[in-house]
Scaffold this active site. Structure first.
Site, PDB file in Angstrom:
ATOM      1  N   LYS A 268      47.635  29.308  37.456  1.00  7.96           N
ATOM      2  CA  LYS A 268      46.246  28.800  38.457  1.00  7.96           C
ATOM      3  C   LYS A 268      46.612  28.487  39.735  1.00  7.96           C
ATOM      4  O   LYS A 268      47.990  28.431  40.205  1.00  7.96           O
ATOM      5  CB  LYS A 268      45.915  27.560  37.387  1.00  7.96           C
ATOM      6  CG  LYS A 268      45.318  27.795  36.106  1.00  7.96           C
ATOM      7  CD  LYS A 268      44.515  26.622  35.263  1.00  7.96           C
ATOM      8  CE  LYS A 268      44.240  27.198  34.215  1.00  7.96           C
ATOM      9  NZ  LYS A 268      43.296  25.900  33.582  1.00  7.96           N
TER      10      LYS A 268
ATOM     11  N   TYR B  84      34.573  31.899  32.956  1.00  6.28           N
ATOM     12  CA  TYR B  84      34.737  30.704  32.209  1.00  6.28           C
ATOM     13  C   TYR B  84      33.436  30.545  31.652  1.00  6.28           C
ATOM     14  O   TYR B  84      32.825  29.354  31.216  1.00  6.28           O
ATOM     15  CB  TYR B  84      35.156  29.480  33.018  1.00  6.28           C
ATOM     16  CG  TYR B  84      36.643  29.105  33.054  1.00  6.28           C
ATOM     17  CD1 TYR B  84      37.260  29.200  32.030  1.00  6.28           C
ATOM     18  CD2 TYR B  84      37.001  29.136  34.188  1.00  6.28           C
ATOM     19  CE1 TYR B  84      38.782  28.722  32.099  1.00  6.28           C
ATOM     20  CE2 TYR B  84      38.717  28.932  34.420  1.00  6.28           C
ATOM     21  CZ  TYR B  84      39.286  28.787  33.306  1.00  6.28           C
ATOM     22  OH  TYR B  84      40.585  28.465  33.395  1.00  6.28           O
TER      23      TYR B  84
ATOM     24  N   ASN C  34      46.277  22.300  35.291  1.00  6.12           N
ATOM     25  CA  ASN C  34      47.198  22.328  34.273  1.00  6.12           C
ATOM     26  C   ASN C  34      48.048  23.609  34.237  1.00  6.12           C
ATOM     27  O   ASN C  34      48.465  24.126  33.226  1.00  6.12           O
ATOM     28  CB  ASN C  34      46.590  22.169  32.881  1.00  6.12           C
ATOM     29  CG  ASN C  34      45.512  22.993  32.564  1.00  6.12           C
ATOM     30  OD1 ASN C  34      45.261  24.036  33.336  1.00  6.12           O
ATOM     31  ND2 ASN C  34      44.854  23.067  31.315  1.00  6.12           N
TER      32      ASN C  34
ATOM     33  N   HIS D 146      46.658  29.154  32.146  1.00  8.92           N
ATOM     34  CA  HIS D 146      45.629  29.604  31.291  1.00  8.92           C
ATOM     35  C   HIS D 146      45.903  30.589  30.275  1.00  8.92           C
ATOM     36  O   HIS D 146      47.114  31.486  30.543  1.00  8.92           O
ATOM     37  CB  HIS D 146      44.389  29.821  31.855  1.00  8.92           C
ATOM     38  CG  HIS D 146      43.327  30.645  31.195  1.00  8.92           C
ATOM     39  ND1 HIS D 146      42.341  29.714  30.538  1.00  8.92           N
ATOM     40  CD2 HIS D 146      43.200  31.849  30.636  1.00  8.92           C
ATOM     41  CE1 HIS D 146      41.677  30.696  29.593  1.00  8.92           C
ATOM     42  NE2 HIS D 146      42.207  31.779  29.702  1.00  8.92           N
TER      43      HIS D 146
ATOM     44  N   GLU E 171      38.710  38.698  28.324  1.00 10.10           N
ATOM     45  CA  GLU E 171      39.400  38.042  29.697  1.00 10.10           C
ATOM     46  C   GLU E 171      40.355  39.253  30.472  1.00 10.10           C
ATOM     47  O   GLU E 171      40.252  39.290  31.500  1.00 10.10           O
ATOM     48  CB  GLU E 171      40.351  36.965  29.119  1.00 10.10           C
ATOM     49  CG  GLU E 171      39.314  35.786  28.773  1.00 10.10           C
ATOM     50  CD  GLU E 171      40.261  34.509  28.417  1.00 10.10           C
ATOM     51  OE1 GLU E 171      41.566  34.611  28.424  1.00 10.10           O
ATOM     52  OE2 GLU E 171      39.565  33.624  28.111  1.00 10.10           O
TER      53      GLU E 171
END
Ligand code: CMP
Length: 138
Positions: A10, A50, A113, A116, A127
């Site tokens: 990310k 998302y 975080n 993913h 995805e």
């Protein structure tokens, strides 16, 4: 069973120079990278990615964050790779992640975080197809 999953480093991971660290961990765990590129999503592209989270309280914020800078997207392949990669990442909330996992070691917040990973075969297919054509997967 041999399967594929999508991994994303990310914007926080890229800006904090953690690309090498994440890839080193993937390789050390024998998770094979069969496609990889750097992208920068628009807000609309992040919203599409998302879309399963549409309507949730964090949807606006996570899609803004994911379109705030470049990401590295990868396809990983191997036996049971969805579960194995999720174990390597640790729980979404880094405070609940096992010691030694990527998120426990490097995440700074539930949103930032670092990585993913797809959570099911069905989502992995969606995805992977969102970012890669079959021609780009080795
Ligand atoms: P990821 O695995 O990419 O899936 C959805 C992302 O939304 C998640 O990681 C976090 O970066 C972000 N997020 C922010 N708040 C939450 C929350 N309360 N629950 C789940 N995901 C969240």
């Amino acid at each position: 069973m041999k399967e594929r999953t999508l991994s994303i480093i990310k914007p926080d991971g890229v800006s904090r120079d953690l690309i090498g660290e994440v890839i080193r961990r993937l390789e050390a765990a024998d998770l094979k990278i069969t496609a990889m590129k750097m992208i920068k999503m628009t807000k609309e592209q992040a919203k599409g990615f998302y879309r399963v989270h549409e309507g949730k309280p964090f949807y606006e914020s996570v899609t803004r964050f994911m379109s705030s800078g470049p990401c590295v997207v990868m396809v990983l392949e191997g036996e049971d790779v969805i579960k194995r990669y999720r174990k390597l990442m640790g729980a979404t909330n880094y405070k609940e992640a096992e010691p030694g996992t990527i998120r426990r070691e490097f995440a700074t917040d539930i949103e930032k975080n670092v990585v993913h990973g797809s959570d099911s075969q069905e989502n992995a297919l969606f995805e992977i197809n969102y970012f890669f054509s079959e021609l780009e997967i080795a």
